[in-house]
Design an enzyme around this catalytic site. Structure first.
Site, mmCIF file in Angstrom:
data_model
loop_
_atom_site.group_PDB
_atom_site.id
_atom_site.type_symbol
_atom_site.label_atom_id
_atom_site.label_comp_id
_atom_site.label_asym_id
_atom_site.label_seq_id
_atom_site.Cartn_x
_atom_site.Cartn_y
_atom_site.Cartn_z
ATOM 1 C CB SER A 201 34.037 43.088 -41.462
ATOM 2 O OG SER A 201 33.122 44.008 -41.305
ATOM 3 C CG HIS A 253 33.412 43.578 -46.110
ATOM 4 N ND1 HIS A 253 32.943 42.588 -46.599
ATOM 5 C CD2 HIS A 253 32.471 43.107 -44.851
ATOM 6 C CE1 HIS A 253 31.662 42.223 -46.114
ATOM 7 N NE2 HIS A 253 32.295 42.053 -44.710
#
Length: 345
Positions: A201, A253
């Site tokens: 991610s 993220h």
């Protein structure tokens, strides 16, 4: 072109630590990522401003991730090494033999056990800092918690990375992918100590962030930039918002996105349009390849990128807890509601 990112699924290990599967959450909650509104150059042809490269690195990344997952499942060998001692919790898809999946109660994403992921290089603060296994900051981005996790991450890589590699080449996109993954891992380790995490991610959000900075730094050469900017901004906000759900490693993220965003200014700036027509300019007139604001963004981004990596790395390996320096940052990972608690996250 949304990034389906990482509903981090926590599975109990013998040490009561959870697995964070980074890079697949939205996959379970929404559609696969789709390309943003295509950008159109305002005056020159595509070949003049954006020579097309053959995309081979992104497909190679996909193949590498699939191979790593197969090897992970082979080593996991659920029928022989299942971490569950309950005879009722049998392996899923036992016809696959050594490649069969852990019981869904242990891993709902159809994948290996948390112990296998730990052994192969998942992100774990204790092992990174106390055991000096810094290599886990890189290896964790190639591991995936399950088939669902793997499939959604690979779709995201294809949708986002292919277009970028075609326009900017494999070297720049490769650097953005790897450095963003590392940036996400460092920030995740700095704030999360009670679990293990895997997934790409950080790298995926880095590619997404670089698309935004590329649009900003090359603003003047595009004609439909407002539509593309708004679409991209909505995609980013939605994906980051999903990260506040429980068991989502939103720090990976954010770290990956910030790294990719800054790298986009450094690596993806295009020459101004007048530079392409310099041979038609009056003799003796010099044209700068880039606009002044592009140079400013380049210098500022490079400085922030180096400073960020140095400060975060020093704090991490000194054993500092990021939450002690930013008390509200815990809400980036989980916001408690009447439906769930964030105490165990």
């Amino acid at each position: 072109m949304g990034v389906g990112d990482d509903l981090e699924n926590q599975m109990t290990t013998k040490h009561h630590r959870g697995i964070g599967s980074r890079g697949g959450d939205q996959d379970l909650l929404g559609p696969s990522p789709r390309p943003v509104v295509p950008l159109v150059y305002s005056e020159f042809s595509d070949d003049e401003l954006a020579p097309q490269w053959t995309s081979w690195l992104i497909p190679l990344f996909v193949v590498a991730n699939v191979i790593v997952f197969i090897v992970t499942m082979f080593i996991n060998n659920c029928p022989k090494n299942s971490e569950s001692h309950d005879p009722k919790q049998k392996c899923v898809a036992r016809f696959l033999g050594r490649l069969s999946f852990e019981h869904l109660r242990n891993n709902p994403l159809f994948g290996p056990s948390s112990l296998t992921l730990e052994k192969l290089g998942s992100l774990d603060w204790y092992r990174v800092v106390e055991k000096h296994q810094a290599w886990r900051l890189l290896t964790c981005i190639w591991l995936h918690a399950g088939v669902i996790h793997l499939a959604t991450n690979m779709l995201s890589i294809v949708f986002i990375g292919t277009r970028l590699e075609q326009q900017f080449g494999f070297v720049k996109i490769g650097w953005i992918y790897v450095m963003s993954g590392m940036g996400g891992s460092i920030l995740s380790s700095l704030f999360i100590r009670n679990g293990i995490s895997v997934g790409a991610s950080g790298a995926l959000f880095g590619l997404l962030g670089s698309m935004l900075s590329e649009l900003i730094t090359n603003w003047t050469i595009y004609s439909n930039k407002i539509a593309a900017f708004l679409t991209l901004l909505v995609v980013i906000v939605i994906n980051l918002a999903i990260g506040i759900l429980p068991y989502v490693d939103n720090f990976a993220h954010v770290g990956g996105f910030l790294t990719g965003f800054l790298l986009g200014f450094v690596l993806l700036a295009r020459p101004q349009i007048r530079w392409f027509a310099r041979e038609h300019m009056p003799q003796g007139r010099r044209i700068s390849k880039y606009k002044p604001y592009q140079y400013i963004l380049w210098l500022l981004s490079l400085a922030l990128l180096v400073l960020g990596f140095v400060v975060a790395s020093v704090l991490l390996f000194k054993g500092e807890d990021g939450n002690d320096h930013c008390h509200w940052c815990r809400y980036l990972r989980c916001i408690p509601t009447s439906r769930w608690s964030c105490d165990s996250v």
